[in-house]
Design an enzyme around this catalytic site. Structure first.
Site, mmCIF file in Angstrom:
data_model
loop_
_atom_site.group_PDB
_atom_site.id
_atom_site.type_symbol
_atom_site.label_atom_id
_atom_site.label_comp_id
_atom_site.label_asym_id
_atom_site.label_seq_id
_atom_site.Cartn_x
_atom_site.Cartn_y
_atom_site.Cartn_z
ATOM 1 N N HIS A 99 0.681 -0.922 0.148
ATOM 2 C CA HIS A 99 -0.497 0.622 0.188
ATOM 3 C C HIS A 99 1.019 1.008 0.417
ATOM 4 C CE1 HIS A 99 0.601 -1.144 3.637
ATOM 5 N NE2 HIS A 99 0.586 0.005 4.575
ATOM 6 N N HIS A 117 0.843 5.016 1.224
ATOM 7 C CA HIS A 117 0.614 6.820 2.052
ATOM 8 C C HIS A 117 0.021 7.603 0.680
ATOM 9 C CE1 HIS A 117 0.419 4.446 6.230
ATOM 10 N NE2 HIS A 117 1.525 3.410 4.978
HETATM 11 P P1 AMP Z 1 1.945 0.451 7.161
HETATM 12 O O1 AMP Z 1 2.682 0.968 8.873
HETATM 13 O O2 AMP Z 1 2.649 1.441 6.290
HETATM 14 O O3 AMP Z 1 1.676 -0.777 6.994
HETATM 15 O O4 AMP Z 1 0.246 1.094 7.106
HETATM 16 C C1 AMP Z 1 -0.232 0.229 8.061
HETATM 17 C C2 AMP Z 1 -1.785 2.013 7.874
HETATM 18 O O5 AMP Z 1 -2.844 0.862 7.538
HETATM 19 C C3 AMP Z 1 -1.498 2.059 8.978
HETATM 20 O O6 AMP Z 1 -1.671 4.064 8.807
HETATM 21 C C4 AMP Z 1 -3.358 2.167 9.541
HETATM 22 O O7 AMP Z 1 -3.546 3.274 10.466
HETATM 23 C C5 AMP Z 1 -4.159 1.748 8.278
HETATM 24 N N1 AMP Z 1 -4.851 1.503 8.779
HETATM 25 C C6 AMP Z 1 -4.892 -0.161 9.415
HETATM 26 N N2 AMP Z 1 -5.843 -0.981 9.232
HETATM 27 C C7 AMP Z 1 -7.018 -0.465 9.081
HETATM 28 C C8 AMP Z 1 -8.463 -0.393 7.916
HETATM 29 N N3 AMP Z 1 -9.231 -1.778 8.653
HETATM 30 N N4 AMP Z 1 -8.897 0.712 7.344
HETATM 31 C C9 AMP Z 1 -7.809 1.831 7.054
HETATM 32 N N5 AMP Z 1 -6.764 1.908 7.649
HETATM 33 C C10 AMP Z 1 -5.907 0.771 8.631
#
Ligand code: AMP
Ligand code: ZN
Length: 138
Positions: free
Chosen positions: A101, A103
């Site tokens: 993913h 950001h």
């Molecule tokens: P990373 O640390 O790059 O793996 O980012 C994961 C991101 O996913 C974090 O910013 C979380 O806040 C976000 N996240 C986790 N679960 C969900 C969800 N169900 N819906 C939306 N965002 C999520």
């Protein structure tokens, strides 16, 4: 490929509701539930790749232009003055969800510093040696 217990697979396929801001055949773009700033978005490929190293190159090539479109919409519609594109690979890099993913984090005038580092130092010999090692792996 689909991974049954992957939350981002389920969100990307619409099996779990999300605040979706964009969808096409390859991607769903949602708002992050733990936003770093108002409008913090996540670009989720519909296909499961653990990280950028595993990603299909055709899908990966579409991500940056999409991030640019999302960032532009944050500027025009949310009044952001800029945005960061952040993509974490591996636990040590802060990855917590192991479905690729990206950001897109809008930044606002006067907002807090978020994505940054303290510049270190390096000498010419170490630069050359490090560059040589990475070159070998490409
Ligand atoms: P990373 O640390 O790059 O793996 O980012 C994961 C991101 O996913 C974090 O910013 C979380 O806040 C976000 N996240 C986790 N679960 C969900 C969800 N169900 N819906 C939306 N965002 C999520
Ligand atoms: Zn997945």
């Amino acid at each position: 490929m689909r991974v049954d217990d992957c939350i981002f697979c389920k969100i990307a396929r619409g099996e779990i509701p999300s605040a979706t801001i964009y969808e096409d055949g390859d991607f769903r773009v949602i708002l992050d539930l733990g936003p770093a700033s108002k409008g913090h978005a996540l670009i989720l490929p519909k296909e499961h790749f653990k990280d950028l190293c595993e990603a299909d190159s055709v899908v990966a090539a579409k991500i940056l232009p999409l991030a640019g479109r999302v960032g532009q919409a944050m500027k025009t519609e949310l009044g952001a003055s800029g945005f960061n594109v952040v993509q974490n690979n591996g636990e040590s890099a802060g990855q917590t969800v192991f479905h690729l993913h990206v950001h897109v984090i809008p930044r606002y005038e006067g907002g807090p510093a978020m994505v940054g580092w303290t510049p270190g130092t390096v000498d010419a010999e170490e630069l050359d040696e490090t560059a040589e090692r990475i070159r070998k792996g490409l």
